[in-house]
Scaffold this motif. Structure first.
Motif, mmCIF file in Angstrom:
data_model
loop_
_atom_site.group_PDB
_atom_site.id
_atom_site.type_symbol
_atom_site.label_atom_id
_atom_site.label_comp_id
_atom_site.label_asym_id
_atom_site.label_seq_id
_atom_site.Cartn_x
_atom_site.Cartn_y
_atom_site.Cartn_z
ATOM 1 N N GLY A 42 -105.867 -7.844 38.524
ATOM 2 C CA GLY A 42 -106.333 -9.137 38.067
ATOM 3 C C GLY A 42 -105.155 -10.098 37.999
ATOM 4 N N ALA A 43 -105.443 -11.347 37.667
ATOM 5 C CA ALA A 43 -104.390 -12.371 37.643
ATOM 6 C C ALA A 43 -103.491 -12.244 36.417
ATOM 7 C CB ALA A 43 -104.997 -13.764 37.699
ATOM 8 N N TYR A 54 -95.205 1.949 47.694
ATOM 9 C CA TYR A 54 -96.078 0.797 47.864
ATOM 10 C C TYR A 54 -95.250 -0.491 47.837
ATOM 11 C CZ TYR A 54 -99.659 4.126 46.239
ATOM 12 O OH TYR A 54 -100.478 5.218 46.083
ATOM 13 N N TYR A 82 -95.888 -4.654 47.113
ATOM 14 C CA TYR A 82 -96.802 -5.676 46.619
ATOM 15 C C TYR A 82 -96.073 -7.017 46.647
ATOM 16 C CZ TYR A 82 -99.593 -1.861 44.536
ATOM 17 O OH TYR A 82 -100.345 -0.726 44.321
ATOM 18 N N GLN A 89 -96.135 -10.837 44.601
ATOM 19 C CA GLN A 89 -96.666 -11.530 43.426
ATOM 20 C C GLN A 89 -96.178 -12.966 43.407
ATOM 21 O OE1 GLN A 89 -95.461 -9.964 39.579
ATOM 22 N NE2 GLN A 89 -97.363 -10.666 38.611
ATOM 23 N N GLY A 93 -98.173 -16.767 38.275
ATOM 24 C CA GLY A 93 -99.484 -16.873 37.650
ATOM 25 C C GLY A 93 -100.536 -15.954 38.227
ATOM 26 N N GLN A 94 -100.130 -15.096 39.150
ATOM 27 C CA GLN A 94 -101.083 -14.162 39.763
ATOM 28 C C GLN A 94 -100.627 -12.728 39.554
ATOM 29 O OE1 GLN A 94 -103.987 -15.216 41.211
ATOM 30 N NE2 GLN A 94 -103.325 -17.219 40.463
ATOM 31 N N GLY A 95 -101.564 -11.801 39.713
ATOM 32 C CA GLY A 95 -101.194 -10.404 39.690
ATOM 33 C C GLY A 95 -100.619 -9.992 41.041
ATOM 34 N N PRO A 96 -99.960 -8.855 41.097
ATOM 35 C CA PRO A 96 -99.432 -8.374 42.375
ATOM 36 C C PRO A 96 -100.555 -8.145 43.392
ATOM 37 C CG PRO A 96 -98.456 -7.176 40.543
ATOM 38 C CD PRO A 96 -99.583 -7.994 39.977
ATOM 39 N N PHE A 155 -101.483 -6.169 47.012
ATOM 40 C CA PHE A 155 -101.074 -5.059 47.863
ATOM 41 C C PHE A 155 -100.688 -5.551 49.258
ATOM 42 C CE2 PHE A 155 -101.048 -0.946 49.762
ATOM 43 C CZ PHE A 155 -101.695 -1.065 50.976
ATOM 44 N N MET A 157 -92.359 -13.023 44.562
ATOM 45 C CA MET A 157 -91.662 -11.819 44.106
ATOM 46 C C MET A 157 -92.223 -10.647 44.909
ATOM 47 S SD MET A 157 -89.554 -10.412 41.836
ATOM 48 C CE MET A 157 -89.541 -11.068 40.168
ATOM 49 N N LEU A 178 -92.503 -6.746 45.121
ATOM 50 C CA LEU A 178 -92.395 -5.586 44.246
ATOM 51 C C LEU A 178 -92.611 -4.306 45.028
ATOM 52 C CD1 LEU A 178 -94.587 -6.965 41.335
ATOM 53 C CD2 LEU A 178 -92.155 -6.472 41.153
ATOM 54 N N PHE A 182 -93.013 0.681 38.964
ATOM 55 C CA PHE A 182 -92.562 -0.490 39.692
ATOM 56 C C PHE A 182 -91.055 -0.695 39.571
ATOM 57 C CE2 PHE A 182 -96.241 -2.790 41.281
ATOM 58 C CZ PHE A 182 -97.270 -2.109 40.662
ATOM 59 N N GLY A 183 -90.481 -1.218 40.632
ATOM 60 C CA GLY A 183 -89.101 -1.666 40.608
ATOM 61 C C GLY A 183 -89.013 -3.068 40.041
#
Lengths: 110, 113
Positions: free
Chosen positions: A101-102, B33, B35, B37, B40-43, B45, B89, B91, B104-105
């Motif tokens: 999610g965000a 993996y 990702y 980012q 204001g958002q999630g990572p 894939f 970013m 990740l 996560f790194g």
């Protein structure tokens, strides 16, 4: 695909309790994760649910209802250091990649 | 267990230049993996490896992006002809096995000017 919703922001007072809700619609499900992310840092693992019910770990608890596509993260006895973004993530059934999610930005006030 | 490490931590580059990032997973983790980012958002894939095999690439990963994990240990992510929209970013995460928890790194923050 995955559709994951969580509130953008929440504010609470030090010592209080905050509940962050997460709803998801996914094409496959193999667990739900909560991560904490401080500004400019990497996400760090908080909790994991794969079966329905409540998982408790210290001040943090997480709940899952697979039939409702719903989870929440409960933060108790809030501390100033808990101010961060909290990410809800669903793991895919076959590929194990995470869909996030965000994030919900929690601000703890004195 | 020294955790996942990424290098560099920050990269500023001009549009059109090529950049390469490195990720060293936790020792013996066979899943890696990548990702991306944005603020204001999630990572999101990008791609993942099982040992040295790249098993899936997201549609987000255009032809300008390539990732490798030649010996099943560290991985590199290269972006060719960078664009301002690549600023994000990046990740890296690793897990011991397919169903394991992902660690996560610290990420590589890319700024394209």
């Amino acid at each position: 695909g995955q559709n994951i919703d969580q509130p953008t922001e929440m504010t609470a007072t030090e010592g209080a309790i905050v509940q962050i809700n997460c709803t998801y619609q996914t094409s496959g499900f193999n667990g739900l994760f909560w991560y904490q992310q401080h500004a400019g840092e990497a996400p760090t693992f908080l909790s994991y649910n794969v079966l329905d019910g409540l998982e408790e770990k210290g001040r943090f608890s997480s709940f899952l209802s697979r039939s409702k596509g719903y989870s929440y993260l409960l933060l108790k006895e809030l501390q100033m250091k808990d101010s961060a973004s909290y990410l809800c993530a669903v793991r895919g059934a076959n590929d194990y990649k995470l869909s996030f999610g965000a994030g919900t930005t929690v601000t703890v006030r004195a | 267990d020294t955790g996942v490490s990424q290098d560099p931590r920050h990269k500023i580059t001009k549009r059109g230049q090529n950049v390469t990032f490195r990720c060293d997973p936790i020792s013996e983790h066979n899943r890696l993996y990548w990702y991306r980012q944005t603020l204001g958002q999630g990572p999101e894939f990008l791609t993942y490896f099982q040992n040295e095999a790249q098993l899936e690439k997201s549609r987000l990963l255009s032809d300008r992006f390539s990732a490798e994990r030649p010996k099943g240990s560290f991985s590199t992510l290269e972006i060719q002809r960078t664009e301002q929209g690549d600023s994000a970013m990046y990740l890296c995460a690793s897990s011991l096995e397919a169903g394991g928890k992902q660690y996560f790194g610290p990420g590589t923050r890319l700024t394209v000017t």
